[in-house]
Scaffold this motif. Sequence first.
Motif, PDB file in Angstrom:
ATOM      1  N   VAL A   1      51.070  15.832  18.178  1.00 48.86           N
ATOM      2  CA  VAL A   1      50.932  15.168  16.876  1.00 48.86           C
ATOM      3  C   VAL A   1      50.175  13.858  17.028  1.00 48.86           C
ATOM      4  O   VAL A   1      49.271  13.541  16.247  1.00 48.86           O
ATOM      5  N   GLY A   2      50.520  13.107  18.064  1.00 49.69           N
ATOM      6  CA  GLY A   2      49.863  11.826  18.289  1.00 49.69           C
ATOM      7  C   GLY A   2      48.378  11.999  18.526  1.00 49.69           C
ATOM      8  O   GLY A   2      47.551  11.266  17.973  1.00 49.69           O
ATOM      9  N   GLU A   3      48.042  13.013  19.344  1.00 51.52           N
ATOM     10  CA  GLU A   3      46.633  13.233  19.646  1.00 51.52           C
ATOM     11  C   GLU A   3      45.857  13.578  18.375  1.00 51.52           C
ATOM     12  O   GLU A   3      44.765  13.064  18.134  1.00 51.52           O
ATOM     13  N   MET A   4      46.471  14.443  17.548  1.00 49.31           N
ATOM     14  CA  MET A   4      45.798  14.816  16.307  1.00 49.31           C
ATOM     15  C   MET A   4      45.613  13.606  15.410  1.00 49.31           C
ATOM     16  O   MET A   4      44.546  13.419  14.811  1.00 49.31           O
ATOM     17  N   LEU A   5      46.661  12.778  15.326  1.00 49.62           N
ATOM     18  CA  LEU A   5      46.593  11.609  14.439  1.00 49.62           C
ATOM     19  C   LEU A   5      45.468  10.687  14.853  1.00 49.62           C
ATOM     20  O   LEU A   5      44.804  10.092  14.015  1.00 49.62           O
ATOM     21  N   PHE A   6      45.269  10.524  16.154  1.00 49.60           N
ATOM     22  CA  PHE A   6      44.307   9.522  16.609  1.00 49.60           C
ATOM     23  C   PHE A   6      42.945  10.104  16.938  1.00 49.60           C
ATOM     24  O   PHE A   6      42.087   9.398  17.457  1.00 49.60           O
ATOM     25  N   THR A   7      42.732  11.418  16.665  1.00 46.49           N
ATOM     26  CA  THR A   7      41.382  11.948  16.839  1.00 46.49           C
ATOM     27  C   THR A   7      40.891  12.539  15.521  1.00 46.49           C
ATOM     28  O   THR A   7      40.105  11.922  14.810  1.00 46.49           O
ATOM     29  N   ASP A   8      41.400  13.712  15.164  1.00 48.98           N
ATOM     30  CA  ASP A   8      40.907  14.405  13.975  1.00 48.98           C
ATOM     31  C   ASP A   8      41.235  13.664  12.690  1.00 48.98           C
ATOM     32  O   ASP A   8      40.461  13.661  11.746  1.00 48.98           O
ATOM     33  N   PHE A   9      42.411  13.053  12.648  1.00 49.33           N
ATOM     34  CA  PHE A   9      42.859  12.460  11.388  1.00 49.33           C
ATOM     35  C   PHE A   9      42.938  10.948  11.480  1.00 49.33           C
ATOM     36  O   PHE A   9      43.801  10.323  10.872  1.00 49.33           O
ATOM     37  N   LEU A  10      41.998  10.362  12.236  1.00 52.79           N
ATOM     38  CA  LEU A  10      42.067   8.918  12.441  1.00 52.79           C
ATOM     39  C   LEU A  10      41.872   8.159  11.134  1.00 52.79           C
ATOM     40  O   LEU A  10      42.628   7.253  10.801  1.00 52.79           O
ATOM     41  N   LEU A  11      40.879   8.549  10.369  1.00 49.73           N
ATOM     42  CA  LEU A  11      40.558   7.815   9.145  1.00 49.73           C
ATOM     43  C   LEU A  11      41.701   7.892   8.125  1.00 49.73           C
ATOM     44  O   LEU A  11      42.161   6.842   7.642  1.00 49.73           O
TER      45      LEU A  11
ATOM     46  N   PHE B   1      44.742   8.414   8.696  1.00 49.36           N
ATOM     47  CA  PHE B   1      45.872   7.677   9.286  1.00 49.36           C
ATOM     48  C   PHE B   1      45.712   6.187   9.056  1.00 49.36           C
ATOM     49  O   PHE B   1      46.637   5.501   8.613  1.00 49.36           O
ATOM     50  N   GLU B   2      44.498   5.669   9.340  1.00 47.71           N
ATOM     51  CA  GLU B   2      44.273   4.231   9.182  1.00 47.71           C
ATOM     52  C   GLU B   2      44.377   3.828   7.721  1.00 47.71           C
ATOM     53  O   GLU B   2      44.953   2.796   7.378  1.00 47.71           O
ATOM     54  N   ILE B   3      43.803   4.671   6.825  1.00 48.42           N
ATOM     55  CA  ILE B   3      43.876   4.346   5.402  1.00 48.42           C
ATOM     56  C   ILE B   3      45.325   4.297   4.938  1.00 48.42           C
ATOM     57  O   ILE B   3      45.747   3.377   4.224  1.00 48.42           O
ATOM     58  N   ALA B   4      46.115   5.279   5.392  1.00 54.26           N
ATOM     59  CA  ALA B   4      47.535   5.303   5.003  1.00 54.26           C
ATOM     60  C   ALA B   4      48.241   4.062   5.501  1.00 54.26           C
ATOM     61  O   ALA B   4      49.044   3.449   4.781  1.00 54.26           O
ATOM     62  N   SER B   5      47.931   3.633   6.738  1.00 53.50           N
ATOM     63  CA  SER B   5      48.643   2.461   7.251  1.00 53.50           C
ATOM     64  C   SER B   5      48.225   1.203   6.509  1.00 53.50           C
ATOM     65  O   SER B   5      49.071   0.339   6.243  1.00 53.50           O
ATOM     66  N   VAL B   6      46.937   1.108   6.140  1.00 51.45           N
ATOM     67  CA  VAL B   6      46.507  -0.058   5.367  1.00 51.45           C
ATOM     68  C   VAL B   6      47.193  -0.072   4.003  1.00 51.45           C
ATOM     69  O   VAL B   6      47.645  -1.108   3.517  1.00 51.45           O
ATOM     70  N   LEU B   7      47.301   1.130   3.414  1.00 56.17           N
ATOM     71  CA  LEU B   7      47.975   1.240   2.121  1.00 56.17           C
ATOM     72  C   LEU B   7      49.422   0.760   2.217  1.00 56.17           C
ATOM     73  O   LEU B   7      49.911  -0.020   1.379  1.00 56.17           O
ATOM     74  N   LEU B   8      50.104   1.201   3.273  1.00 57.84           N
ATOM     75  CA  LEU B   8      51.496   0.792   3.465  1.00 57.84           C
ATOM     76  C   LEU B   8      51.583  -0.715   3.658  1.00 57.84           C
ATOM     77  O   LEU B   8      52.476  -1.376   3.122  1.00 57.84           O
ATOM     78  N   LEU B   9      50.629  -1.254   4.423  1.00 56.51           N
ATOM     79  CA  LEU B   9      50.631  -2.696   4.665  1.00 56.51           C
ATOM     80  C   LEU B   9      50.453  -3.447   3.348  1.00 56.51           C
ATOM     81  O   LEU B   9      51.165  -4.418   3.072  1.00 56.51           O
ATOM     82  N   ALA B  10      49.528  -2.941   2.528  1.00 56.44           N
ATOM     83  CA  ALA B  10      49.296  -3.589   1.239  1.00 56.44           C
ATOM     84  C   ALA B  10      50.564  -3.551   0.392  1.00 56.44           C
ATOM     85  O   ALA B  10      50.946  -4.557  -0.220  1.00 56.44           O
TER      86      ALA B  10
END
Lengths: 356, 163
Positions: free
Chosen positions: B128-138, B140-149
């Motif tokens: 899961v981690g590998e998928m999150l940080f390769t195929d679904f990086l963008l 993932f990052e957008i979701a984390s920025v959204l959560l931060l906001a």
Amino acid sequence: MIADLIEAVAKILFIFGVNMGFFAPVLGWVERKQSAVMQDRVGANRADIFGFTLIGLLHPVADTIKLLTKEDFIPAGANKLFHTLAPFITLTPALIAFSVIPFGGQYEIYGHTINLVIADLDVGILFIFAFASLSIYGVVLGGWSSNNNWSFLGAMRASAQMLSYEVAMGLAIIGVIMVYGSLRLTDIGAMQENFFKWGIFLQPIGFILFIACATAENKRIPFDIPEAETEIVAGYFTEYSSMKFIMFWMAEFLEMITIAGIITTLFLGAWHIPFISSKMLLSLFSFAGANGATILVMLTNIATFFTKIIFMIWFQMTIRWTLPRFRYDQMMKLGWKILLPLSLINIFITGLVLLL
Amino acid sequence: MFYILGAGAVLSALSMVTNKRPVSAAMSLIVTMFCLAGLYVLLDAHLIAALQIIIYAGAIMVLFLFVIMLLNIQEKEGRLAGHKIFLQFSGIVIVGYIFIKVVKLIGGSNLPARMEGSIKGFGTTSAVGEMLFTDFLLPFEIASVLLLAAMVGAVILAKAKID
């Protein structure tokens, strides 16, 4: 197949027996004795059978008989379903959480590989956290359904406290996971064979943070705000009696054992003896033949693991009888403003060191 | 196993919707979450199951319970009693429409039967981690920025009331 089944049943019975049959009742006595020693008193020593008191060890027996025969009281206006359910909800997660903690390594005896953990899950430590987070419900429901303002206050305090410290606790062990690169507790344990690779040396800050957060999660002094006797009678379990009352206590003791187990596995080298590798042990026991030596090594490892657990339980008890209780706002400040940033900094530094 | 968990999830979800006491409803929702986690385990997604319990059952629902108890909401009829029949009717229509669409989707596409043994290492933390940080990086990052906001927004809202 049958050997696997026997192995699984034996492991479950062993852990269940040690936790419920030995630790849970005896820890009640240990706690009373230790508080007595620390406060210069004699402590529990009156229960006797024909004059033999066994330094108070009969007190757990007497307590059990007393609690079994007491009236099980449900206060008027209480929500009967949740009032009855709450102690069970507290006790069950505490029991289940121990199933992923390895109490020994992997051994091959008579061609059969034994892995000394009930469930060797890939998500390991997360499983414990999942069930630890569920134990809140027992406390909250118990306090709410009692129809008593003291209980209700205790439940409110408990839910706020446990939620706050869960965050810091989860972040505190991320450093350990980063260092060992696995969530599987058997892997983490196996990687600590070298004494200087123990988690406590690689993650000293994580160790301290985890102990603080775990104590808060378990609601023990100095974080016993949800049950603070001097403020709100007994908090969430004020209205409980008989076996339901003792189930809350058993859950607390079981959580203490689980915390000791996690600390041992993550930080104190799991089942390894300092400076003595499994190979050295094997050659030491070589007189018993190949299989006999493996069995002896296995028993030594189990004994080492439980020695460490007992040490950590002693440590937690010493904390409990040394420190006074925090005030509520101090507790919240500590959790959110000190422990949480510290654990984040710890993750950051760990990442830097790992990268460089 | 699937039928036990599935039935449990459906029944507890029903009891959550129909229960008039908020605390009972919240507890039913927790049971639903738990059954869902069990279903994830059956699908070999152990990490998702653990996270489901930690986040939904362990954290979010505790907050729900906390708020329910703090406000001490009593049993009462919905506030929208006036439009009740209309609401119920439209609700049934919408849910029915979605249900039909979903059934069509599943029936139309030829879903492969469950692969034996599935993909190697599927559902493990590292996969899961590998998928999150390769195929679904963008995403993932957008979701984390959204959560931060959202987090920053919540802090600002809370702070404005205190000051």
